[in-house]
Scaffold this active site. Structure first.
Site, PDB file in Angstrom:
ATOM      1  N   ASP A  38      -9.723  -4.053  -5.968  1.00  0.00           N
ATOM      2  CA  ASP A  38      -9.155  -3.183  -4.937  1.00  0.00           C
ATOM      3  C   ASP A  38      -9.768  -1.784  -5.090  1.00  0.00           C
ATOM      4  O   ASP A  38      -9.481  -1.079  -6.054  1.00  0.00           O
ATOM      5  CB  ASP A  38      -7.630  -3.137  -5.125  1.00  0.00           C
ATOM      6  CG  ASP A  38      -6.921  -2.458  -3.965  1.00  0.00           C
ATOM      7  OD1 ASP A  38      -7.584  -1.695  -3.255  1.00  0.00           O
ATOM      8  OD2 ASP A  38      -5.717  -2.709  -3.789  1.00  0.00           O
ATOM      9  N   CYS A  42       0.849  -1.199   0.000  1.00  0.00           N
ATOM     10  CA  CYS A  42       0.000   0.000   0.000  1.00  0.00           C
ATOM     11  C   CYS A  42       0.889   1.256   0.000  1.00  0.00           C
ATOM     12  O   CYS A  42       1.803   1.353  -0.807  1.00  0.00           O
ATOM     13  CB  CYS A  42      -0.954  -0.055   1.191  1.00  0.00           C
ATOM     14  SG  CYS A  42      -2.192   1.236   1.190  1.00  0.00           S
ATOM     15  N   HIS A  95      -8.171  -5.160  -1.508  1.00  0.00           N
ATOM     16  CA  HIS A  95      -6.912  -4.587  -1.048  1.00  0.00           C
ATOM     17  C   HIS A  95      -6.278  -5.373   0.110  1.00  0.00           C
ATOM     18  O   HIS A  95      -5.067  -5.516   0.173  1.00  0.00           O
ATOM     19  CB  HIS A  95      -7.170  -3.147  -0.611  1.00  0.00           C
ATOM     20  CG  HIS A  95      -5.932  -2.369  -0.317  1.00  0.00           C
ATOM     21  ND1 HIS A  95      -5.043  -1.999  -1.290  1.00  0.00           N
ATOM     22  CD2 HIS A  95      -5.442  -1.880   0.844  1.00  0.00           C
ATOM     23  CE1 HIS A  95      -4.056  -1.312  -0.742  1.00  0.00           C
ATOM     24  NE2 HIS A  95      -4.267  -1.231   0.555  1.00  0.00           N
TER      25      HIS A  95
END
Lengths: 95, 397
Positions: free
Chosen positions: B325, B172, B354
């Site tokens: 995501d 991320c 995600h």
């Protein structure tokens, strides 16, 4: 259980349709613009209130929250700088 | 460059999180299939099971044994204890989690721990725990975190290995940091893995649009709050799919007969509700230059005064993106693979969301072994090079 399974499939379809619809609504400038304005106004009000409180506190000769934050940040920076120097020293010793 | 096709076993357009975790097989969810076989209890029993699980309390997380090898300000560098049989691979792996989430998502529970999985395969695994910023950390700059802190972690880990390099994995926002760092300071990075990492911010997602509206006063937000509160960010993420909480509730009731699922669900919920505020000055630059100006893709972003060009990345690069995501859409993560100059690049495009796609049972079966095999193949190549020129012993740390 057939009733529940049917309900579950219906729910999944509703959830996806609703999520897609809300995605379109929330991306709309008519929604995003006022949302941003509301957040910004709230933040400016909070900042003004904090400034007024800090001004009054400072008049008493006392360190404000910002003063303490700046001092602590400087100490943290010093700690990091010391770590930098330790690394450089270790590198020099090795060389 | 090679690209894996989407995993066709996963449904397209399925809702993320627990709702999609049920997983359809031939038009039926796993729960429906079990019921049809007389193998699955109804929702009534599921709810009883759910209540029992809730009464058991918060599950333990991050249980893979690890030692702190460096601590500075609020962050620390952890080393997972190597397996008893010893290390198999010479190049250590440094995991860089998102700045605004706890690191233990990569070490959620036994059996759901990516870090534990790598340790079991004989890797030397390190992770950064960013900690929680204090009020004084509102002044932390992007450069402090990306160059000074991440740089120190890379150097510390590299110095402990014979090869003096690390495999860098960023997840991320950690992937954005790892990518910027690798582009600016490539010396000690043996390979880069960007796992669901936002690189191209030109997408038209809700958050991107919101931060670009004229009425969104970034300076007012940072000046008033200092560190940007995690609650505000969490509320923003929930707006990406407002029905998710309801879907999650229905999904968990639907699968509450499955104890293993429930354990994972509650562990994940604990992680999802254990967030970290974003250091103010760092957030200001992140939103202004990356979100609004897309400076990283345009080659206009600078780290400690040096311009960062993604084309400067020449090490092996693995980009992982997920089809469903909503937080880092695939078009935001995938472009990295086309921007780097490395001749050894790979893009792994999978179904899933995600978080779920990184810690689910499917991840354990496919994503984790694929990433581990990728590092292991690069290590074998490096070993072949080392045979010709043996390296000096590792430096003390």
């Amino acid at each position: 259980m057939i009733v529940y399974d049917l309900w579950k499939r219906g729910f999944d379809a509703w959830e996806k349709a609703t999520a897609d619809y809300l995605d379109g609504v929330l991306k709309n400038p008519v929604v995003l613009g006022p949302a941003g304005a509301l957040l910004s106004t709230t933040m400016k009000t909070k900042a003004a209130a904090d400034r007024a409180l800090a001004g009054w506190w400072g008049q008493l000769g006392l360190p404000t929250k910002r003063d303490q934050e700046r001092a602590l940040h400087k100490l943290n920076q010093l700690e990091s700088r010391l770590s930098d120097l330790e690394e450089e020293l270790a590198g020099t010793r090795q060389a | 460059m090679s690209e894996h096709p989407q995993d066709e076993r996963e449904p397209r357009g399925a809702p993320p999180g627990a709702a999609s975790a049920a997983g359809r097989r031939g038009g039926r969810t796993e729960t429906e299939a079990r019921r049809a076989n007389g193998n699955g209890p109804g929702p009534g029993r599921g709810i009883r099971n759910l209540v029992r699980a809730w009464l058991r309390g918060a599950p333990k997380v991050g249980q893979t044994p690890a030692d702190v090898i460096h601590r500075e300000n609020k962050w620390s560098l952890l080393r997972y204890r190597p397996r008893a049989e010893g290390l198999t691979y010479a190049t250590p792996i440094l995991l860089v989690p998102s700045l605004i989430n706890r690191h233990y998502v990569l070490d959620l529970q036994p059996g759901r721990s990516f870090a534990g999985f790598l340790v079991e395969r004989g890797h030397d695994v390190y992770i950064i725990d960013w900690g929680s910023p204090g009020d004084e950390d509102r002044y932390l700059e992007f450069d402090d975190i990306c160059d000074r802190y991440l740089g120190r972690a890379v150097r510390k880990v590299a110095a402990r290995s014979e090869r003096r390099q690390v495999h860098l994995l960023g997840y991320c926002l950690g992937g954005t940091l790892a990518t910027i760092y690798t582009a600016a300071r490539p010396e000690r990075v043996a390979s880069l893995t960007a796992l669901a990492a936002p690189i191209d911010f030109s997408d038209e997602g809700m958050l991107a649009r919101w931060t670009r509206t004229d009425t969104f006063d970034l300076d007012a937000l940072v000046d008033a709050c200092g560190n940007v509160p995690w609650a505000l960010m969490q509320a923003s993420f929930q707006m990406l799919r407002p029905t998710l909480q309801v879907a999650k509730f229905v999904g968990v009731v639907d699968r509450a007969w499955d104890d293993e699922f429930l354990d994972g669900f509650f562990a994940l919920e604990r992680w999802l509700n254990d967030n970290i505020s974003f250091p103010g000055e760092c957030y200001r630059r992140y939103i202004r230059e990356l979100y609004r100006e897309n400076a990283l893709m345009r080659g206009a972003f600078a780290l400690s005064g040096n311009v960062v060009r993604l084309g400067a990345i020449t090490c092996p690069t693995l980009v992982v993106s997920f089809e469903h995501d909503h937080i880092v859409p695939s078009p935001s993560a995938a472009p990295l693979v086309d921007c780097v100059s490395s001749p050894d690049t790979e893009h792994l495009r999978l179904a899933g969301g995600h978080v779920g796609a990184v810690i689910s049972r499917k991840a354990k079966e496919r994503l984790w072994p694929t990433m581990a095999a990728w590092w292991e193949a690069r290590d074998r190549v490096a070993n072949a090079h080392d045979e010709a020129a043996p390296s000096a012993p590792p430096a003390p740390v």
